[in-house]
Design a protein around this motif. Structure first.
Motif, mmCIF file in Angstrom:
data_model
loop_
_atom_site.group_PDB
_atom_site.id
_atom_site.type_symbol
_atom_site.label_atom_id
_atom_site.label_comp_id
_atom_site.label_asym_id
_atom_site.label_seq_id
_atom_site.Cartn_x
_atom_site.Cartn_y
_atom_site.Cartn_z
ATOM 1 N N ALA A 1 10.212 -7.067 1.328
ATOM 2 C CA ALA A 1 9.919 -6.025 2.211
ATOM 3 C C ALA A 1 10.089 -4.407 1.743
ATOM 4 O O ALA A 1 9.453 -3.745 2.299
ATOM 5 C CB ALA A 1 10.958 -6.398 3.307
ATOM 6 N N PRO A 2 10.990 -4.446 0.758
ATOM 7 C CA PRO A 2 11.122 -2.878 0.363
ATOM 8 C C PRO A 2 9.998 -2.440 -0.269
ATOM 9 O O PRO A 2 9.546 -1.269 -0.229
ATOM 10 C CB PRO A 2 12.419 -3.230 -0.686
ATOM 11 N N LYS A 3 9.153 -3.432 -1.251
ATOM 12 C CA LYS A 3 7.984 -2.870 -1.782
ATOM 13 C C LYS A 3 6.642 -2.587 -0.657
ATOM 14 O O LYS A 3 6.101 -1.776 -0.881
ATOM 15 C CB LYS A 3 7.660 -3.570 -2.921
ATOM 16 N N LEU A 4 6.828 -3.611 0.282
ATOM 17 C CA LEU A 4 5.860 -3.441 1.322
ATOM 18 C C LEU A 4 6.088 -2.367 2.068
ATOM 19 O O LEU A 4 4.977 -1.620 2.638
ATOM 20 C CB LEU A 4 5.818 -4.720 2.382
ATOM 21 N N SER A 5 7.059 -1.759 2.257
ATOM 22 C CA SER A 5 7.714 -0.587 3.161
ATOM 23 C C SER A 5 6.852 0.814 2.529
ATOM 24 O O SER A 5 6.385 1.449 3.132
ATOM 25 C CB SER A 5 9.009 -0.439 3.132
ATOM 26 N N LEU A 6 6.802 0.676 1.002
ATOM 27 C CA LEU A 6 6.358 1.436 0.127
ATOM 28 C C LEU A 6 4.669 1.778 0.434
ATOM 29 O O LEU A 6 4.140 2.690 0.722
ATOM 30 C CB LEU A 6 6.696 1.697 -1.299
ATOM 31 N N ASP B 1 -9.204 -2.250 -9.052
ATOM 32 C CA ASP B 1 -8.040 -1.641 -9.990
ATOM 33 C C ASP B 1 -6.687 -1.268 -9.062
ATOM 34 O O ASP B 1 -5.852 -1.577 -9.349
ATOM 35 C CB ASP B 1 -8.468 -0.455 -10.524
ATOM 36 N N GLN B 2 -7.011 -0.754 -7.769
ATOM 37 C CA GLN B 2 -5.919 -0.764 -6.786
ATOM 38 C C GLN B 2 -5.333 -1.921 -6.436
ATOM 39 O O GLN B 2 -3.939 -1.974 -6.300
ATOM 40 C CB GLN B 2 -6.485 0.254 -5.722
ATOM 41 N N ALA B 3 -5.893 -3.009 -6.106
ATOM 42 C CA ALA B 3 -5.404 -4.040 -5.730
ATOM 43 C C ALA B 3 -4.517 -4.747 -6.693
ATOM 44 O O ALA B 3 -3.385 -5.195 -6.357
ATOM 45 C CB ALA B 3 -6.397 -5.047 -5.209
ATOM 46 N N ALA C 1 2.847 3.621 -8.107
ATOM 47 C CA ALA C 1 2.334 2.968 -6.887
ATOM 48 C C ALA C 1 2.195 3.928 -5.658
ATOM 49 O O ALA C 1 1.416 3.597 -4.935
ATOM 50 C CB ALA C 1 3.351 1.748 -6.630
ATOM 51 N N GLU C 2 2.792 4.806 -5.618
ATOM 52 C CA GLU C 2 2.725 5.478 -4.074
ATOM 53 C C GLU C 2 1.541 6.192 -3.900
ATOM 54 O O GLU C 2 1.145 6.207 -2.946
ATOM 55 C CB GLU C 2 4.009 6.640 -4.290
ATOM 56 N N PRO C 3 0.923 6.815 -4.929
ATOM 57 C CA PRO C 3 -0.394 7.428 -4.538
ATOM 58 C C PRO C 3 -1.387 6.301 -4.551
ATOM 59 O O PRO C 3 -2.324 6.630 -3.851
ATOM 60 C CB PRO C 3 -0.613 8.351 -5.963
ATOM 61 N N ILE C 4 -1.377 5.258 -5.365
ATOM 62 C CA ILE C 4 -2.245 4.289 -5.253
ATOM 63 C C ILE C 4 -2.484 3.697 -3.659
ATOM 64 O O ILE C 4 -3.272 3.487 -2.881
ATOM 65 C CB ILE C 4 -2.230 3.094 -6.051
ATOM 66 N N ALA C 5 -0.924 3.561 -3.165
ATOM 67 C CA ALA C 5 -0.821 2.864 -1.897
ATOM 68 C C ALA C 5 -1.331 3.714 -0.916
ATOM 69 O O ALA C 5 -2.195 3.304 -0.031
ATOM 70 C CB ALA C 5 0.636 2.601 -1.515
#
Length: 414
Positions: free
Chosen positions: A68-73, A162-164, A185-189
């Motif tokens: 959940a924490p990483k999904l939140s990002l 690459d993003q996935a 991860a932030e800009p990729i997401a």
């Protein structure tokens, strides 16, 4: 995994290099190992026997997924069913997505589309007599396949794959919660969110011209279905992309790394492919994967004190707050439930495998993987005089960042 000075990564690297030996020792001495020291303030537990691994994975509200924490990002503050307990929103969202991607389409659509795209991607390699099974073949096949089926082909195959892969690694392989990986991860997401949002907006301008998961989600939205707002559709589409696209490019090279060293089994698998015996090909594929599965184990957060393997001499009380590794790779080599585990046996019953997890959080793409992986492999197995390429190209090479992604395994043929 990337080398690091922190204890988590050091332990993970040490275990990865000696994994099967470590699991063998633990299964027979400390099958439920509660580490006598904390890591980052948490108790760590390693569970290695088949029955105990299954018990952990069958108790989703006791042993909760840690995503959940990483999904939140990734989802800009939201969660998806991958990161939920057994709760109403989990059932609602997974049911919605299963309706959009019904099980029957694995055979009716995914299988023939995989065969067609694999043949197209392999065509240029036929004249060369060699092909890389990772980035050149399987990544191209799966990204094109899922891009069309999901309705989100990306701006390019290279960009979205690459993003996935990057977000998959951040989700599942960043055990130490490295701040640098979060920053990466932030800009990729955000880029993926922006793309999916634009894809939804564009699709709304030209409805009913596609038959894909995105269109079906919008049809459910039209009916007023709960959980189908634009934002919720965006989140679940990202979940599909990040969860599905990297898996086959990891698995196909790994299973061929096993088969190419087993002349007898490779010849038998090739004979099954030449006979178009899809069931037999699948048996060889998934037995090879038992020797080199997608992951050594699945991690869970222990939400309450729990007596694991209760009523047995090996029973242990898992403390609340512990991080538990349910070692699925070890479970598939537990001779108590998997007879003669070191023997390559393509006739094993399906219930002896945990390739795609177990219990409530078993991989959503299970049915697609069951047909897609053998279909890609069948095309490769049909290549004459199949063998490893000479030199380093013929050896499986993993990525240098997370250490879990197959980046190259070149084969020669003809």
């Amino acid at each position: 995994m990337a080398k690091s000075s922190n204890l988590v990564d050091k332990m993970a690297n040490w275990m990865m290099r000696r994994m099967d030996t470590v699991f063998f020792i633990l299964r027979n001495t400390f099958p439920i190992l509660i580490l006598p020291f904390s890591i980052r303030g948490r108790t760590w537990v390693i569970v290695t026997r088949f029955e105990d691994v299954a018990e952990v994975l069958q108790r989703p509200n006791v042993f909760n997924v840690p995503y959940a924490p990483k999904l939140s990002l990734i989802m800009d503050g939201d969660n998806i069913f991958l990161g939920m307990k057994d709760e109403p929103n989990y059932t609602r969202d997974k049911t919605n997505m299963r309706m959009a991607a019904p099980r029957a389409e694995a055979m009716a659509r995914v299988k023939p589309d995989t065969a067609r795209i694999t043949a197209e991607v392999l065509q240029p390699a036929l004249a060369l007599g060699r092909v890389d099974l990772a980035m050149e073949l399987t990544q191209q096949v799966t990204t094109r396949l899922f891009g069309a089926y999901f309705g989100t082909p990306g701006r390019s195959v290279q960009e979205i794959s690459d993003q996935a892969r990057s977000l998959f690694g951040y989700m599942f392989a960043d055990l130490s919660n490295d701040p640098a990986r979060r920053l990466t991860a932030e800009p990729i997401a955000k880029a993926m969110r922006d793309y999916i949002e634009s894809a939804i907006a564009e699709r709304k301008k030209s409805r009913d011209q596609h038959d894909d998961i995105l269109e079906r989600c919008l049809h459910m939205q039209d009916t007023g279905a709960l959980g189908m707002s634009d934002r919720e559709i965006r989140n679940n589409m990202i979940g599909l992309i990040v969860g599905a696209m990297p898996q086959a490019p990891m698995l196909v090279p790994q299973l061929f790394d096993i088969l190419l060293d087993r002349k007898k089994e490779l010849a038998e698998a090739q004979a099954a492919a030449m006979a178009d015996d899809d069931a037999a090909v699948a048996r060889y594929v998934f037995e090879a994967l038992r020797f080199y599965p997608l992951t050594p184990g699945l991690f869970r957060n222990c939400e309450e004190e729990y007596r694991l393997a209760g009523g047995t001499l090996r029973a242990r009380t898992i403390p609340k707050g512990a991080l538990v590794m349910a070692a699925t790779r070890s479970a598939m080599f537990d001779g108590r439930r998997v007879p003669r585990p070191r023997r390559f046996n393509p006739d094993r019953p399906e219930y002896q495998y945990m390739h795609f997890g177990h219990g409530m959080h078993e991989c959503f793409g299970l049915y697609m993987n069951r047909v897609m992986l053998p279909e890609i492999c069948k095309a490769v197995l049909k290549l004459p005089n199949l063998r490893r390429a000479r030199g380093t190209d013929g050896r499986l090479r993993m990525d240098e960042d997370f250490g879990i992604f197959s980046m190259n395994l070149t084969v020669e043929f003809g």
